[in-house]
Design a protein around this motif. Structure first.
Motif, PDB file in Angstrom:
ATOM      1  N   ALA A  83       8.926 -11.882  11.473  1.00  0.00           N
ATOM      2  CA  ALA A  83       7.688 -12.160  10.761  1.00  0.00           C
ATOM      3  C   ALA A  83       7.133 -10.867  10.191  1.00  0.00           C
ATOM      4  N   THR A 123      14.451 -15.496  14.050  1.00  0.00           N
ATOM      5  CA  THR A 123      13.613 -15.166  12.907  1.00  0.00           C
ATOM      6  C   THR A 123      12.754 -13.930  13.138  1.00  0.00           C
ATOM      7  N   LEU A 135       9.821 -11.777  16.174  1.00  0.00           N
ATOM      8  CA  LEU A 135       8.871 -12.809  16.608  1.00  0.00           C
ATOM      9  C   LEU A 135       8.349 -12.545  18.006  1.00  0.00           C
ATOM     10  N   PRO A 161       6.296 -18.620  10.602  1.00  0.00           N
ATOM     11  CA  PRO A 161       6.939 -18.321  11.870  1.00  0.00           C
ATOM     12  C   PRO A 161       6.141 -18.710  13.117  1.00  0.00           C
TER      13      PRO A 161
END
Lengths: 61, 766
Positions: free
Chosen positions: B277, B275, B291, B309
Motif C-alpha cells: 500500500a 499486496t 500491508l 488494500p
C-alpha cells in the motif's frame, strides 16, 4: 553356446548405455519443463545454433 | 479474457511486489523506471552504463501466470537477453516461472519487473526457498530414476526369462537365473524403496495399504526365486517382480506428476495475493510499504485503478468504487468524503486518501476469508475411489495367499513348494493394473482439461464432480460478463452515441467505457478534445465541435429536473446544449453461452440455482432470461454459505460456480467448486477448478469429462478385478508359472492403459 559369452555382455552393455543416457537426461533437467520443450521447437531463434549459457553476453559485445 | 501474449496492459495496473530474499528489493510499486531503462514504441532502449565487474550474479524467480505458448517464451526470453546486464533468462512453461540472472551493478530487481510489465506480463517475484515444491521435485525425480532403473532391469531380465521359457535347460537355465538375479536384486533394492518404505510405515502404524501386498509379493518372490536358483529349480520370479515394480512405478509417477501440477497452480494463486500500500507520511511524502506495516489511523493513498488494500474512511477525494467482488453489485457506487470503503474493492475514477479504520484480521475481506476457512474445515473428508478399493483389496489378497499356503500344507506339500504357490498367488493378485487404472485415467483427463483452459487444483475434485446433482451459479462475473452493456441502443441515434462517446472516452467509469464500446461496434468515428473534464461521481462535461456544451453522466448532474427511468445507478444521460436529455440504460450482459450451459445442465437432470449479492430487480431479470426459478438476491457471503450448506444438509451434492470474494465461503463449503480465471484471488484459492476461457460452457464440459472418467476408472477397476477372478484360481491350484504371471500382468496393465486413452476419443465429441 559360445556365442552367449559375447552376446550377453553386449546386451547388458547396450542396456546400460540406455540407462546411463536416461539418467543423464534426467540429471540435466530435460524433464523439468516438458510443456515448454514442446513449444520451444517452434521458436526460430536457435535454428542456426543451439542456445548456450552466456549467449546474451556475447551478442552484446 | 484468455489473451495469449498480452501486450497492452495499462501500466497503472501493476501488481505490487513483495520482498525477495538476498536482493536489494525495495518493495516499491513500480512507478518510475530506472535511469538505465527507457521505453519507446519500438521496444526497450537500454541506456548505456559503464559495466563494472560483477562479482556475483543476482537471481530472481518470478511467477508469470499468463504465459501459454512459444511466442510468450520467445518474447520474454529474447527481450530480457537484449538487456546488457542479463546473463540468463529462462521461462519454464510447465511451472510458469521465469528465472533471471543478471548483474546487479547495472540493473535492480525492480528494473526486471518493469521490463516484464512492459512486455505485457504480470509477474510476482517469489523466494525459491519458500516453496515446498523443491521437495516434491526431488521425489518426482527419484521416482523417474527408479522407473528408469526398473525398466532397464525388466527388459534385460525378460531377455533371459524368455530364453528359459523357450526351453533353455540344465546348466544354461541355472546360469540365466544367476544373471537374472544379478541384475534384478540391486534393481529391486533401489526401485522398490518407495513401496518398502510406505509398507513399513503403514505396518508400524498398524494399518494396511496397497503397498503392503506389493512389498510382500516382491520380497517373497525374491526369496523363492533365490532359493530356486540355488537349488537349480525350474521357476524363478525375477522378471515378474521387476516388471511389477516397473508398472507400479509408472502409475505412481503419473499420479504424482498430476498432483504436483495441481499444487503448483495453487501455489501460484497464493503468492499472487500478496499486496502493498502507499502510505502518506506526516510530511506529506508518499511511500510504498508492506500491508503488514500499516497501522490504524494511518493515511493511505489509493490511485485510480488500484485495489483498495485496507478498510478505511475517505478523508480526501471522491471516486466511483467497484464493489462487485465483495458484494456482487454490477454497477459502481460513488464514494464521498466520510464514507467507508472496504479492502478488495477497486477504485475506478478518482484518487482517494483514506484513514485506515481496519487492518488485517479486522477488514471485511478478512471476515470473508475466516468464513471460507471455517467452511473448508467442516468440509467432510472425501475418500478417493482407489483408496476405498484398496482398503478392501489388500486384506483380501493377504488372506487368500495365507489360505493357499495353509491349504497346501494340510494337503501334504512341504513348506517350500507351498510357499512358492502362495507367492505366485500374491504376485498374480498384485494390484498392478489397479495401480495404473486410476492414475492413467486422471492424467489423460487433466491433459484434456488443460487444453480446454481448465486448471485442476486437486485431483479429487475430478472424482467428486461426477457425483454432483445441483449447480449453483453466482451472477456478476459468472453468468454475466461482469461489465455493463448499453441495452437501449435501438432508441439512440448514431449522432448521440458519437457525442456521448467523445466525452466517455476520457473516463474510466465502466458505463462510459460501455458507450465507447458501443460506438466502436457501430463503426462510428468520434473525436475528443481537451475541453472535456470529469467530475468524479457525477459525469463528464465538454464542448462539441460546434462549441455547444455537452453533458454526460448521472441524472442529478445532467438533468436534475426530470425523474430517472430506473431506480438504480445503471443509467446515464446525455444532454447537448440544454436540449432534452437522452437516457442511456445499461445492464450487465449475460455470457453468450450462459443459456446454453444452463439448458445443458438442466437437460442432464441437474438442479440449477442462482445466488447473488446483487439487487432483486437485476437478479430477477437474469433469472427470467435463463428460465431459472430458484434464485436468491441480496445475499451476503454468510447467506450464500448458509444456502449452500442448507442444500447439502438436504443431501444435495452442490457444484458452486462463482468469482467474487463474496462467493469464497460458498465455494469452500461446496462439494466441488469452480471459478473463472478473472475471479478474485481468494475465490480462486477456495475453488477446486479454475477455467481460463471466456466460455461458461467449460463448467458443463468439465462435468462431462468427470462423469466419463469416473466411468472409465470404474471400468478399469472392474477389468483389474475381473482378470484376477480368472488368474487367481490358476495360481491357487499351483498351475501358475512365471510365464503365465508375466503374460497376465502385462496384458491387464496394457488393457487398463488403453482403456484410459478412450477419454481422448470423448474429447473430440465435446
Amino acid at each position: 553356446m559360445s556365442g552367449l559369452v559375447f552376446l550377453i555382455p553386449i546386451a547388458l552393455l547396450l542396456g546400460a548405455i540406455g540407462l546411463a543416457g536416461f539418467l543423464w537426461t534426467l540429471r540435466s533437467g530435460q524433464y523439468d519443463d516438458i510443456e515448454g520443450a514442446s513449444e520451444r521447437i517452434l521458436d526460430t531463434r536457435f535454428d542456426e545454433k543451439p542456445e548456450q549459457e552466456g549467449d546474451s553476453q556475447e551478442e552484446n559485445k | 479474457m484468455l489473451a495469449c501474449c498480452p501486450v497492452d496492459y495499462a501500466l497503472n495496473d501493476i501488481t505490487p511486489m513483495r520482498e525477495s530474499k538476498g536482493l536489494n528489493w525495495s518493495g516499491d510499486l513500480v512507478a518510475d523506471p530506472s535511469p538505465w531503462v527507457r521505453y519507446t514504441n519500438d521496444g526497450i532502449v537500454f541506456v548505456d552504463a559503464d559495466k563494472k565487474t560483477a562479482t556475483d550474479w543476482a537471481q530472481l524467480d518470478i511467477l508469470v501466470p499468463e504465459v501459454y505458448c512459444a511466442a510468450c517464451i520467445g518474447a520474454i526470453e529474447a527481450n530480457f537477453k537484449k538487456l546488457k546486464s542479463v546473463k540468463y533468462a529462462r521461462l519454464n512453461l510447465t511451472r510458469k516461472r521465469l528465472t533471471i540472472r543478471w548483474d546487479e551493478q547495472l540493473n535492480s530487481a525492480k528494473d526486471m519487473m518493469v521490463v516484464l510489465e512492459w512486455l505485457g506480463y504480470h509477474g510476482q517475484p517469489f523466494d525459491r526457498k519458500s516453496f515446498d515444491s523443491n521437495q516434491s521435485d526431488k521425489q518426482l525425480k527419484h521416482l523417474l530414476t527408479a522407473l528408469g532403473v526398473a525398466g532397464f532391469a525388466a527388459s534385460n531380465v525378460m531377455l533371459f526369462s524368455v530364453s528359459v521359457w523357450a526351453g533353455a535347460d540344465a546348466s544354461t537355465r541355472v546360469f540365466f537365473h544367476w544373471i537374472s538375479a544379478l541384475i534384478a536384486l540391486p534393481a529391486l533394492a533401489f526401485s522398490g524403496q518407495t513401496f518398502f518404505k510406505s509398507a513399513f510405515y503403514a505396518l508400524r502404524a498398524g494399518r494396511l495399504n496397497m503397498d503392503v501386498p506389493i512389498a510382500l509379493a516382491v520380497l517373497l518372490a525374491v526369496y523363492v526365486s533365490v532359493s530356486e536358483t540355488l537349488s537349480g529349480g525350474a521357476h524363478a520370479y525375477f522378471d515378474a517382480a521387476i516388471t511389477l515394480l516397473f508398472f507400479l512405478l509408472a502409475g505412481r509417477y503419473l499420479d504424482m506428476s498430476m498432483r504436483q501440477r495441481a499444487r503448483s497452480a495453487a501455489e501460484q494463486l497464493i503468492s499472487m495475493s500478496a499486496t502493498a500500500a502507499t502510505i502518506i507520511l506526516a510530511n506529506g511524502e508518499r511511500q510504498s510499504i508492506k500491508l503488514a506495516n500499516i497501522n490504524l489511523g494511518d493515511k493511505i493513498f489509493v490511485a485510480i485503478g488500484e485495489k483498495i488494500p485496507v478498510d478505511g474512511q475517505v478523508i480526501e477525494g471522491k471516486s466511483d468504487i467497484d464493489r462487485a467482488f465483495l458484494t456482487g453489485e454490477s454497477i459502481p457506487e460513488t464514494t464521498h468524503i466520510g464514507e467507508t470503503v472496504h479492502a478488495g474493492s477497486i477504485n475506478l475514477t478518482g484518487s482517494l486518501t483514506l484513514k485506515v479504520t481496519a487492518i488485517g484480521q479486522d477488514t471485511l475481506l478478512a471476515d470473508i476469508i475466516r468464513l471460507m476457512e471455517e467452511a473448508e474445515r467442516t468440509d467432510a473428508k472425501y475418500v478417493r475411489l482407489a483408496d476405498r478399493v484398496a482398503k478392501l483389496y489388500a486384506p483380501a489378497v493377504h488372506v487368500l495367499a495365507l489360505v493357499t499356503l495353509i491349504g497346501w500344507l494340510i494337503y501334504g506339500l512341504s513348506f517350500t513348494p507351498a510357499l512358492f504357490i502362495a507367492t505366485s498367488v500374491l504376485i498374480i493378485t498384485c494390484p498392478c493394473a489397479l495401480g495404473l487404472a486410476v492414475p492413467a485415467v486422471q492424467v489423460v483427463a487433466s491433459g484434456i482439461l488443460l487444453r480446454l483452459g481448465i486448471l485442476l487444483k486437486d485431483g479429487i475434485a475430478l472424482e467428486k464432480l461426477a457425483d454432483v446433482n445441483m449447480v449453483i451459479f453466482d451472477k456478476t462475473g459468472t453468468l454475466t460478463l461482469g461489465r455493463p452493456v448499453l441495452v437501449n441502443q435501438a432508441q439512440i441515434s448514431d449522432q448521440h452515441i458519437k457525442q456521448a462517446a467523445s466525452l466517455a472516452v476520457n473516463s474510466k467509469h465502466p458505463l462510459s467505457q460501455a458507450i465507447v464500446r458501443t460506438a466502436t461496434e457501430r463503426g462510428l468515428t468520434f473525436v475528443t478534445n481537451d475541453t472535456i473534464t470529469e467530475e468524479v461521481g457525477k459525469g463528464l462535461k465538454g464542448l462539441d465541435d460546434k462549441g455547444r456544451v455537452v453533458l454526460l453522466g448521472k441524472q442529478d448532474y445532467v438533468a436534475p429536473e426530470i425523474k430517472p427511468t430506473l431506480n438504480y445507478n445503471a443509467e446515464f444521460y446525455l444532454s447537448v446544449a440544454g436540449q432534452s436529455p437522452i437516457s442511456f440504460i445499461f445492464e450487465d450482459s449475460l455470457r453468450p453461452d450462459a443459456k446454453l450451459t444452463i439448458d445443458k445442465f438442466r437437460n442432464a437432470g441437474l438442479e440449477v440455482a442462482i445466488l447473488s449479492g446483487d439487487r432483486q430487480l437485476v437478479v430477477e431479470n437474469i433469472a427470467d432470461q435463463l428460465q431459472i426459478d430458484n434464485w436468491q438476491a441480496n445475499c451476503s457471503p454468510q447467506d450464500k454459505l448458509n444456502h449452500v450448506n442448507g442444500y447439502q444438509k438436504l443431501g444435495k451434492k452442490v457444484f458452486v460456480v462463482g468469482d467474487g470474494s463474496n462467493d469464497a465461503p460458498a465455494l469452500a463449503a461446496a462439494y466441488v467448486s469452480m471459478s473463472p480465471g478473472s475471479a478474485t484471488d481468494i475465490s480462486q484459492l477456495s475453488a477446486d477448478l479454475i477455467f481460463q476461457s471466456q466460455s461458461l460452457l467449460s463448467t458443463y464440459k468439465v462435468w462431462q469429462i468427470s462423469k466419463f472418467s469416473r466411468g472409465l476408472i470404474k471400468q478399469n477397476i472392474g477389468l483389474a478385478i475381473g482378470y484376477n477372478m480368472f488368474a487367481v484360481p490358476i495360481a491357487i491350484l499351483g498351475f501358475a508359472t512365471p510365464f503365465v504371471a508375466a503374460i497376465a500382468m502385462s496384458t491387464s496393465s496394457m488393457i487398463v492403459t488403453l482403456n484410459a486413452l478412450r477419454l481422448r476419443l470423448k474429447e473430440k465429441s465435446l
